[in-house]
Scaffold this motif. Structure first.
Motif, PDB file in Angstrom:
ATOM      1  N   ASP A  39      -6.672 -16.803  -0.887  1.00 31.78           N
ATOM      2  CA  ASP A  39      -7.322 -17.513   0.210  1.00 31.78           C
ATOM      3  C   ASP A  39      -8.213 -18.591  -0.398  1.00 31.78           C
ATOM      4  N   GLU A  40      -9.036 -19.233   0.380  1.00 28.57           N
ATOM      5  CA  GLU A  40      -9.812 -20.371  -0.128  1.00 28.57           C
ATOM      6  C   GLU A  40     -10.838 -19.976  -1.175  1.00 28.57           C
ATOM      7  N   SER A  41     -11.157 -18.694  -1.269  1.00 29.42           N
ATOM      8  CA  SER A  41     -12.193 -18.259  -2.204  1.00 29.42           C
ATOM      9  C   SER A  41     -11.641 -17.746  -3.517  1.00 29.42           C
ATOM     10  N   GLY A  42     -10.327 -17.511  -3.608  1.00 27.11           N
ATOM     11  CA  GLY A  42      -9.761 -17.000  -4.850  1.00 27.11           C
ATOM     12  C   GLY A  42      -8.521 -16.160  -4.618  1.00 27.11           C
ATOM     13  N   SER A  43      -8.163 -15.379  -5.642  1.00 29.87           N
ATOM     14  CA  SER A  43      -6.964 -14.535  -5.576  1.00 29.87           C
ATOM     15  C   SER A  43      -7.321 -13.089  -5.915  1.00 29.87           C
ATOM     16  N   LEU A  44      -6.519 -12.177  -5.404  1.00 28.29           N
ATOM     17  CA  LEU A  44      -6.706 -10.744  -5.672  1.00 28.29           C
ATOM     18  C   LEU A  44      -5.343 -10.071  -5.696  1.00 28.29           C
ATOM     19  N   GLN A  45      -5.160  -9.166  -6.652  1.00 32.40           N
ATOM     20  CA  GLN A  45      -3.925  -8.381  -6.677  1.00 32.40           C
ATOM     21  C   GLN A  45      -3.981  -7.318  -5.594  1.00 32.40           C
ATOM     22  N   ILE A  46      -2.917  -7.268  -4.796  1.00 30.56           N
ATOM     23  CA  ILE A  46      -2.789  -6.202  -3.808  1.00 30.56           C
ATOM     24  C   ILE A  46      -1.541  -5.385  -4.150  1.00 30.56           C
ATOM     25  N   VAL A  47      -1.595  -4.089  -3.872  1.00 29.40           N
ATOM     26  CA  VAL A  47      -0.534  -3.169  -4.278  1.00 29.40           C
ATOM     27  C   VAL A  47       0.013  -2.459  -3.050  1.00 29.40           C
ATOM     28  N   GLY A  48       1.317  -2.593  -2.862  1.00 29.46           N
ATOM     29  CA  GLY A  48       1.955  -1.934  -1.726  1.00 29.46           C
ATOM     30  C   GLY A  48       2.958  -0.899  -2.197  1.00 29.46           C
ATOM     31  N   TYR A  49       2.876   0.303  -1.652  1.00 25.71           N
ATOM     32  CA  TYR A  49       3.816   1.371  -1.965  1.00 25.71           C
ATOM     33  C   TYR A  49       4.862   1.435  -0.857  1.00 25.71           C
ATOM     34  N   LYS A  50       6.113   1.131  -1.245  1.00 26.20           N
ATOM     35  CA  LYS A  50       7.234   1.068  -0.307  1.00 26.20           C
ATOM     36  C   LYS A  50       6.979   0.061   0.806  1.00 26.20           C
ATOM     37  N   MET A  51       6.290  -1.010   0.481  1.00 24.63           N
ATOM     38  CA  MET A  51       6.064  -2.092   1.442  1.00 24.63           C
ATOM     39  C   MET A  51       5.792  -3.380   0.674  1.00 24.63           C
ATOM     40  N   LEU A  52       5.839  -4.495   1.347  1.00 20.17           N
ATOM     41  CA  LEU A  52       5.560  -5.846   0.846  1.00 20.17           C
ATOM     42  C   LEU A  52       6.740  -6.477   0.106  1.00 20.17           C
ATOM     43  N   GLY A  53       7.730  -5.699  -0.289  1.00 17.51           N
ATOM     44  CA  GLY A  53       8.831  -6.220  -1.091  1.00 17.51           C
ATOM     45  C   GLY A  53       9.650  -7.277  -0.387  1.00 17.51           C
ATOM     46  N   GLU A  54       9.658  -7.264   0.936  1.00 14.68           N
ATOM     47  CA  GLU A  54      10.476  -8.223   1.695  1.00 14.68           C
ATOM     48  C   GLU A  54       9.797  -9.577   1.884  1.00 14.68           C
ATOM     49  N   LEU A  79      -9.581 -14.128 -13.641  1.00 11.88           N
ATOM     50  CA  LEU A  79      -9.993 -14.131 -12.238  1.00 11.88           C
ATOM     51  C   LEU A  79     -11.339 -13.439 -12.086  1.00 11.88           C
ATOM     52  N   ILE A  80     -12.163 -13.959 -11.180  1.00 11.81           N
ATOM     53  CA  ILE A  80     -13.446 -13.285 -10.938  1.00 11.81           C
ATOM     54  C   ILE A  80     -13.218 -11.917 -10.302  1.00 11.81           C
ATOM     55  N   THR A  81     -12.053 -11.744  -9.649  1.00  4.47           N
ATOM     56  CA  THR A  81     -11.703 -10.445  -9.050  1.00  4.47           C
ATOM     57  C   THR A  81     -10.721  -9.687  -9.936  1.00  4.47           C
ATOM     58  N   GLY A  82     -10.636 -10.076 -11.220  1.00  4.61           N
ATOM     59  CA  GLY A  82      -9.616  -9.512 -12.106  1.00  4.61           C
ATOM     60  C   GLY A  82      -9.772  -8.036 -12.416  1.00  4.61           C
ATOM     61  N   GLU A  83     -10.932  -7.455 -12.137  1.00  8.95           N
ATOM     62  CA  GLU A  83     -11.125  -6.021 -12.373  1.00  8.95           C
ATOM     63  C   GLU A  83     -10.772  -5.193 -11.141  1.00  8.95           C
ATOM     64  N   LEU A  84     -10.401  -5.882 -10.043  1.00  6.70           N
ATOM     65  CA  LEU A  84     -10.170  -5.177  -8.787  1.00  6.70           C
ATOM     66  C   LEU A  84      -8.737  -5.343  -8.297  1.00  6.70           C
ATOM     67  N   GLU A  85      -8.361  -4.475  -7.377  1.00 10.48           N
ATOM     68  CA  GLU A  85      -7.115  -4.607  -6.635  1.00 10.48           C
ATOM     69  C   GLU A  85      -7.288  -3.936  -5.285  1.00 10.48           C
ATOM     70  N   LEU A  86      -6.380  -4.252  -4.388  1.00 14.23           N
ATOM     71  CA  LEU A  86      -6.439  -3.663  -3.045  1.00 14.23           C
ATOM     72  C   LEU A  86      -5.231  -2.771  -2.848  1.00 14.23           C
ATOM     73  N   GLU A  87      -5.462  -1.491  -2.550  1.00 15.44           N
ATOM     74  CA  GLU A  87      -4.379  -0.565  -2.212  1.00 15.44           C
ATOM     75  C   GLU A  87      -4.082  -0.714  -0.724  1.00 15.44           C
ATOM     76  N   VAL A  88      -2.928  -1.294  -0.408  1.00 17.64           N
ATOM     77  CA  VAL A  88      -2.600  -1.674   0.963  1.00 17.64           C
ATOM     78  C   VAL A  88      -2.238  -0.442   1.792  1.00 17.64           C
ATOM     79  N   LYS A  89      -2.890  -0.310   2.938  1.00 21.09           N
ATOM     80  CA  LYS A  89      -2.539   0.738   3.905  1.00 21.09           C
ATOM     81  C   LYS A  89      -1.618   0.195   4.983  1.00 21.09           C
ATOM     82  N   SER A  90      -1.883  -1.070   5.401  1.00 23.21           N
ATOM     83  CA  SER A  90      -1.056  -1.691   6.437  1.00 23.21           C
ATOM     84  C   SER A  90      -1.166  -3.202   6.294  1.00 23.21           C
ATOM     85  N   TYR A  91      -0.187  -3.896   6.820  1.00 21.10           N
ATOM     86  CA  TYR A  91      -0.238  -5.357   6.775  1.00 21.10           C
ATOM     87  C   TYR A  91       0.479  -5.929   7.981  1.00 21.10           C
ATOM     88  N   THR A  92       0.161  -7.188   8.273  1.00 14.44           N
ATOM     89  CA  THR A  92       0.800  -7.924   9.368  1.00 14.44           C
ATOM     90  C   THR A  92       1.286  -9.266   8.831  1.00 14.44           C
TER      91      THR A  92
END
Length: 470
Positions: A39-54, A79-92
């Motif tokens: 987004d406009e403030s930077g980047s973050l790794q997000i992790v999806g289990y059995k999702m996001l691949g499409e 990255l300033i957020t390089g020590e973090l990631e988001l474990e995705v529960k749901s997405y739209t």
């Protein structure tokens, strides 16, 4: 949509949050998919289990999940957020992207200009372009705030106006209400800002849009933005130069600019020509160029007039006598040349109270003390070959204001596009303008200039002559 910015995840470790942005990269490992969300403030790794691949690159999504620290050994130090990631529960999926015509995860310099400008909204997603446009914003904001502190009043002037002789062709706009007559788009707010001095506003500025129908090059576009300013009751060039220099240094320092010298060196035009062979020059060392240093200097004591270049249609049109101005006809001569100007003699040797600001080899500003009396401005036009009637038709409104009490004044315009260009280390102003025209004058993204409906031309009283086949 309730969301936080990616940079705010730093304050939300082990909390559930919602993010939204573009899919910048994707690494699909079957059951697990890793995406860099931007987004406009930077980047973050997000992790999806059995999702996001499409998901396809540059699709827009919102995601909800837990902010976690990355496992040891998987930290991204870039990255300033390089020590973090988001474990995705749901997405739209907010907006699906098709296959991209150009990639946006590099600097884009290998892509042709035509394609980059056709898909400018993609091109602007690049990290380099985002930094450039945001730095331009910070430059304008800093300048504005510092001018406010010095009691300058911001005043807008019209875009539909009368032609101003400033060395380029005018863009003209037909009038429906006065068929057969035309407005001109301003090459600068020159006449209006002088009229503001006659109006009792002693310190004026604006961030002005200007239009010049001239040949294009890397540091010049058909449209340009300048910070335009004028000051009343100044009778020495140093008064304007010192004010601009101090405000500019303060503004650039606030946004991280590196100045070569705190006091800008000053050269006369003749000194610059003798030393550098040009009135635009670069004072930086090789090391300073690599470090992004800004080397400013002033150039003063310009010739007021020059012989018309017969190959330049604008000069031929302006200089009917064979003489035309070097900068603009609204400047005042240096006092010691005032009598020569009024007498129309010694023309080649008349010097003007004009000053240019150069930086890293580019002209980034220019101004002068102005003609504020009828005899001075009239004498300038007479030297260029204009009759009394032609002078009245062109600048009669200015002369009338001068006859009704106009204080001495002077000003300058800073080229925002070029300033942003040198500040970012780019070599083309197109890299710091959101939607510039192409090298042939085409509008980015859209199809202008283009044909209009015959009905509109009829309303304007315009007939288009068919072009002869070549």
């Amino acid at each position: 949509m309730s969301r936080i910015l990616i940079k705010q995840t730093l304050d939300n470790i082990d909390k559930e949050v919602t993010l939204a942005g573009h899919v910048a990269t994707k690494r699909d490992h079957g059951k697990v998919t890793f995406i860099d969300l931007r987004d406009e403030s930077g980047s973050l790794q997000i992790v999806g289990y059995k999702m996001l691949g499409e998901l396809k690159m540059e699709s827009v999504i919102s995601v909800t999940g837990m902010v976690k620290k990355r496992p040891t050994g998987q930290i991204n130090p870039h990255l300033i957020t390089g020590e973090l990631e988001l474990e995705v529960k749901s997405y739209t999926l907010l907006s699906a992207a098709k296959d991209l015509p150009i990639l946006v995860n590099d600097d884009g310099k290998q892509v042709s200009e035509e394609v980059r400008l056709q898909y400018r909204y993609l091109d602007l997603r690049r990290e380099r372009m985002q930094k450039n446009i945001r730095l331009r914003h910070r430059l304008i904001r800093a300048l504005r705030e510092n001018f406010y502190q010095e009691n300058f009043i911001e005043i807008e002037t019209p875009l539909l106006t009368q032609a101003t002789k400033e060395g380029a062709r005018d863009f003209i706009v037909p009038s429906r209400l006065q068929p057969g007559e035309f407005y001109a788009l301003p090459q600068s707010p020159q006449q209006y800002k002088q009229l503001l001095m006659a109006s009792g506003f002693e310190k004026y500025f604006q961030v002005a849009r200007c239009f010049r129908d001239e040949d294009l090059r890397a540091d010049r576009l058909l449209e340009l933005t300048q910070l335009d300013l004028e000051m009343a009751y100044v009778d020495k060039i140093e008064q304007v130069m010192d004010t601009v220099e101090n405000l500019l240094k303060k503004s650039l320092t606030q946004i991280g600019g590196k100045l070569q010298q705190q006091v800008f060196p000053r050269f006369t035009y003749q000194q610059a020509m003798n030393k550098f062979g040009a009135d635009r020059f670069d004072l930086r060392t090789t090391a300073e160029k690599k470090q992004g240093v800004l080397a400013f200097a002033w150039v003063t004591h310009f010739p007021f007039f020059k012989k018309v270049d017969k190959a330049d249609a604008a000069e031929v049109a302006d200089g009917k006598s064979g003489w035309t101005f070097t900068h603009n006809p609204f400047s005042a001569p240096l006092e010691e040349f005032r009598q020569d100007l009024l007498a129309g003699k010694n023309i080649a040797n008349i010097l003007t109270a004009q000053y240019d600001l150069v930086c890293n080899g580019y002209e980034v500003g220019g101004g002068s003390l102005r003609a504020h009396t009828r005899d001075t401005l009239t004498a300038t036009y007479k030297i260029m070959g204009y009759s009394e009637n032609e002078i009245e038709a062109s600048v009669g409104h200015m002369l009338q204001a001068f006859d009704l009490g106009t204080p001495p004044h002077g000003g300058l315009a800073l080229g925002i596009d070029r300033l942003a260009m040198v500040l970012t280390g780019e070599t083309s102003v197109k890299e710091v303008v959101a939607f510039p025209t192409t090298g042939s004058g085409k509008v980015a993204v859209m199809t202008a200039p283009n044909q209009v409906k015959p009905q509109l031309l009829q309303e304007l009283g315009i007939n288009i002559k068919e072009r002869e086949a070549k």
